[in-house]
Each structure stands twice: as C-alpha cells, then as structure tokens.
Motif scaffolding. Structure first.
Motif, mmCIF file in Angstrom:
data_model
loop_
_atom_site.group_PDB
_atom_site.id
_atom_site.type_symbol
_atom_site.label_atom_id
_atom_site.label_comp_id
_atom_site.label_asym_id
_atom_site.label_seq_id
_atom_site.Cartn_x
_atom_site.Cartn_y
_atom_site.Cartn_z
ATOM 1 N N PHE A 92 -50.338 71.777 53.700
ATOM 2 C CA PHE A 92 -51.689 72.013 53.201
ATOM 3 C C PHE A 92 -51.719 72.893 51.954
ATOM 4 O O PHE A 92 -52.476 72.600 51.024
ATOM 5 N N PRO A 93 -50.926 73.974 51.877
ATOM 6 C CA PRO A 93 -50.936 74.771 50.638
ATOM 7 C C PRO A 93 -50.609 73.946 49.396
ATOM 8 O O PRO A 93 -51.183 74.157 48.330
ATOM 9 N N GLU A 94 -49.686 72.997 49.526
ATOM 10 C CA GLU A 94 -49.345 72.150 48.387
ATOM 11 C C GLU A 94 -50.542 71.288 47.983
ATOM 12 O O GLU A 94 -50.842 71.120 46.792
ATOM 13 N N TYR A 95 -51.246 70.764 48.975
ATOM 14 C CA TYR A 95 -52.441 69.972 48.699
ATOM 15 C C TYR A 95 -53.493 70.799 47.971
ATOM 16 O O TYR A 95 -54.136 70.330 47.010
ATOM 17 N N LEU A 96 -53.671 72.055 48.397
ATOM 18 C CA LEU A 96 -54.712 72.902 47.824
ATOM 19 C C LEU A 96 -54.517 73.142 46.332
ATOM 20 O O LEU A 96 -55.486 73.328 45.597
ATOM 21 N N GLY A 97 -53.262 73.168 45.900
ATOM 22 C CA GLY A 97 -53.007 73.371 44.490
ATOM 23 C C GLY A 97 -53.601 72.278 43.622
ATOM 24 O O GLY A 97 -53.878 72.487 42.436
ATOM 25 N N HIS A 98 -53.828 71.100 44.213
ATOM 26 C CA HIS A 98 -54.408 69.976 43.477
ATOM 27 C C HIS A 98 -55.918 69.851 43.700
ATOM 28 O O HIS A 98 -56.627 69.385 42.816
ATOM 29 N N PRO A 216 -58.172 62.188 59.884
ATOM 30 C CA PRO A 216 -58.822 62.521 58.613
ATOM 31 C C PRO A 216 -57.916 62.203 57.430
ATOM 32 O O PRO A 216 -56.701 62.368 57.499
ATOM 33 N N VAL A 217 -58.519 61.756 56.347
ATOM 34 C CA VAL A 217 -57.768 61.372 55.145
ATOM 35 C C VAL A 217 -58.521 61.879 53.918
ATOM 36 O O VAL A 217 -59.753 61.840 53.868
ATOM 37 N N THR A 218 -57.770 62.369 52.918
ATOM 38 C CA THR A 218 -58.355 62.784 51.651
ATOM 39 C C THR A 218 -57.586 62.140 50.510
ATOM 40 O O THR A 218 -56.353 62.062 50.551
ATOM 41 N N LEU A 219 -58.309 61.684 49.493
ATOM 42 C CA LEU A 219 -57.709 61.115 48.296
ATOM 43 C C LEU A 219 -58.221 61.895 47.087
ATOM 44 O O LEU A 219 -59.429 62.059 46.913
ATOM 45 N N LEU A 228 -53.572 61.101 44.563
ATOM 46 C CA LEU A 228 -52.748 61.642 45.627
ATOM 47 C C LEU A 228 -53.460 61.440 46.955
ATOM 48 O O LEU A 228 -54.689 61.501 47.027
ATOM 49 N N GLY A 229 -52.695 61.192 47.998
ATOM 50 C CA GLY A 229 -53.272 61.052 49.331
ATOM 51 C C GLY A 229 -52.829 62.199 50.217
ATOM 52 O O GLY A 229 -51.700 62.699 50.092
ATOM 53 N N TYR A 230 -53.708 62.651 51.085
ATOM 54 C CA TYR A 230 -53.358 63.719 52.015
ATOM 55 C C TYR A 230 -53.914 63.372 53.388
ATOM 56 O O TYR A 230 -55.078 62.989 53.532
ATOM 57 N N ILE A 235 -50.451 69.207 63.866
ATOM 58 C CA ILE A 235 -49.501 70.273 63.553
ATOM 59 C C ILE A 235 -48.918 70.206 62.144
ATOM 60 O O ILE A 235 -48.212 71.122 61.719
ATOM 61 N N GLN A 236 -49.215 69.154 61.384
ATOM 62 C CA GLN A 236 -48.580 69.026 60.078
ATOM 63 C C GLN A 236 -49.435 68.212 59.117
ATOM 64 O O GLN A 236 -50.096 67.259 59.512
ATOM 65 N N GLY A 237 -49.429 68.632 57.856
ATOM 66 C CA GLY A 237 -50.101 67.875 56.812
ATOM 67 C C GLY A 237 -49.066 67.225 55.907
ATOM 68 O O GLY A 237 -47.941 67.707 55.789
ATOM 69 N N HIS A 238 -49.450 66.138 55.262
ATOM 70 C CA HIS A 238 -48.516 65.432 54.394
ATOM 71 C C HIS A 238 -49.224 64.993 53.120
ATOM 72 O O HIS A 238 -50.263 64.321 53.168
ATOM 73 N N LEU A 239 -48.680 65.391 51.978
ATOM 74 C CA LEU A 239 -49.204 64.986 50.677
ATOM 75 C C LEU A 239 -48.411 63.784 50.189
ATOM 76 O O LEU A 239 -47.190 63.851 50.072
ATOM 77 N N GLU A 240 -49.104 62.696 49.919
ATOM 78 C CA GLU A 240 -48.450 61.443 49.532
ATOM 79 C C GLU A 240 -48.652 61.190 48.048
ATOM 80 O O GLU A 240 -49.770 61.120 47.552
ATOM 81 N N ARG A 241 -47.537 61.042 47.326
ATOM 82 C CA ARG A 241 -47.594 60.738 45.893
ATOM 83 C C ARG A 241 -47.120 59.324 45.575
ATOM 84 O O ARG A 241 -47.425 58.795 44.523
ATOM 85 N N GLU A 242 -46.370 58.735 46.456
ATOM 86 C CA GLU A 242 -45.757 57.443 46.208
ATOM 87 C C GLU A 242 -46.841 56.379 46.036
ATOM 88 O O GLU A 242 -47.724 56.214 46.875
#
Length: 278
Positions: A92-98, A216-219, A228-230, A235-242
């Motif tokens: 999640f912290p990585e997502y927040l930067g964007h 839940p999904v965020t783009l 970017l997709g999140y 228990i875990q968040g995932h930031l998708e760039r592919e």
C-alpha cells in the motif's frame, strides 16, 4: 559545535533523520542552507535529523524538491509514509506514492464506503472497531484516521483528478456507526457526486454473477497516461504495472460500469437509502 550521534537502526524515524543528515552533508549544505530551500527553519530540520520530530508529508516533499528526488524510487515522501504508517498493508505505501499524483482515479469497493470518500466520523468508527477486535492499537487507529484525512486533502488541488467511484450496493446499505454517522456519510456521498470532476455509480445487488470483481480494485491514470492497477486481499496489497494485466483490470472495470446504475440513478438510490436510515 556538538553534533548528536544518530542511531538509524533504532527506528524508521531515526533512519529518516540519519538519511537526511547524510544527504545534506554530502551536498556540503548547512541546516540553514537547507532551510532556505525547503521553507522550513533550521531548528525544524535539526529536530527531524535527530529523531525528535516526526517528518510530515509536506516537509518530505520539500526535501524531494531540494535534493532532486521527485519521481524516483528513493523519495523522502515514500520513506515518510513508511515511518508514519508502518502498520499499512504490504504494497500500500508504494501505491500511495502514485495516488496523490494521479490525473484520474477509478475505484471499486465492496461492503464499506471507499476510504477516499469516508467522513472522519465514519472512518473513526471503522478504526475503533478494529481496535476492539485487537487488529490494531489505539495509536494505530489514530494514525489511520489522520492518514486518511491526508490522502483526501492531497486530492484537493487546483487541478484535481477525475474520480470514477463504483460501489457495491452493500456500501450504502450496511449501517456503520448508527443513524447520525451513516446519515452524514450518505450526505457526503451526495455532495461528492455534485463535484464537476466526479462520477459515482452503485452496482445493485441483482447484478448477481455478472460482477467481475470479488475484491476492491483501484486503477490510477498518471500524467504520462500510463495506468497502474492496485488490488488487495485481507493481508496484502499488490500494485500492478504490467500492461497486459492492467488492461484486463481496466476491461473488467468498464464491464462493471455497464452493469451499474447511472450517476443520476445512483444518487437517487443513495438519497432513498438515506431517507430510510434506521
């Protein structure tokens, strides 16, 4: 002049201060010289360097400008978020930067009103509930509520992002915090829907098996038009760039919107639910 010895291994806050001092001294800048560039006092900089003051997002962003770290993987802003919100989900912290820099935000939520649209009272009820379950400490609950306010404030800027919010019907029908809290929250959604840069859609229960997302999904669309997709589990968040994976998420989101109520019909449903708030 006495220079306090730093122990970066003692805490994330201390590590932040030690890194700041290290970069400043590598540039051969005094605290006074850095103060001029950041519009903060040398006393403030000293307090952060020695771990006596917790860095803020505003201060961290000013450091990134001064040191030329904006839009890199080594920003002080990102480190600040980790210092203040170490209890957040991994990823999640990585997502927040964007999030704070996105030009468009599309999100889908199930069960509760999306965080970016929560009133302080609604957010507090959820945080206090997590404390009672033993999931977080009271201190972490306070951080969670104040942090949400920071995220919301970051979206109020001269050129705010376009926001498309798609919510499962459960988000507006599940009562959180009792009549007064829920009434104010639903009114907040109606006011959000009136903004020129927003669209809100409710996905009705009768969509049934046609709902393409179970989580839940965020783009996020960035200024260079990349997306970017999140998504996160319990228990875990995932930031998708592919690109291929993000396109699948974007396609599913558009499919969801075709099944959702229109903006006007969604606002009408929210008002109807508000009238019947127990």
């Amino acid at each position: 002049m006495n220079i306090k010895e730093l122990h970066p291994e003692s805490s994330p806050q201390a590590a932040f201060g030690a890194r700041l001092r290290g970069l400043r001294e590598a540039r051969k800048w005094s605290q006074e010289e850095l103060a001029v560039q950041t519009d903060y006092s040398s006393k403030h900089i000293s307090a952060v360097e020695t771990g006596r003051r917790v860095p803020t997002l505003r201060f961290s962003r000013s450091l990134d400008l001064a040191f030329g770290l904006c839009d890199t993987a080594e920003t002080f802003e990102r480190e600040c978020r980790e210092v203040k919100h170490g209890n957040l989900l991994e990823g999640f912290p990585e997502y927040l930067g964007h999030e704070g820099r996105a030009v468009e935000i599309r999100l889908y939520e199930i069960g509760i009103v999306p965080g970016l649209l929560q009133t302080p009272e609604y957010a507090r009820v959820l945080a206090d509930s997590a404390v009672r379950r033993g999931s977080i400490t009271p201190e972490q609950a306070d951080e969670r509520v104040s942090f949400l306010a920071e995220r919301q404030a970051a979206l109020v800027r001269p050129r705010p992002p376009m926001m498309s919010v798609t919510m499962d019907e459960s988000c507006i029908r599940r009562t959180v915090g009792g009549r007064d809290v829920m009434d104010a929250q639903l009114q907040g959604l109606v006011e959000f829907a009136e903004l020129p840069n927003t669209m809100i859609q409710v996905v009705p229960f009768d969509i049934g098996e046609r709902r393409p997302f179970n989580l839940p999904v965020t783009l996020l669309t960035l200024s260079d038009r990349s997306v970017l997709g999140y998504a996160e589990s319990q228990i875990q968040g995932h930031l998708e760039r592919e690109t291929t994976s993000v396109i699948r998420l974007l396609t599913a989101y558009h499919q969801l919107q075709t099944e959702a109520l229109s903006h006007a019909a969604s606002v009408a449903m929210i008002n109807e639910v508000r009238k019947g708030t127990p």
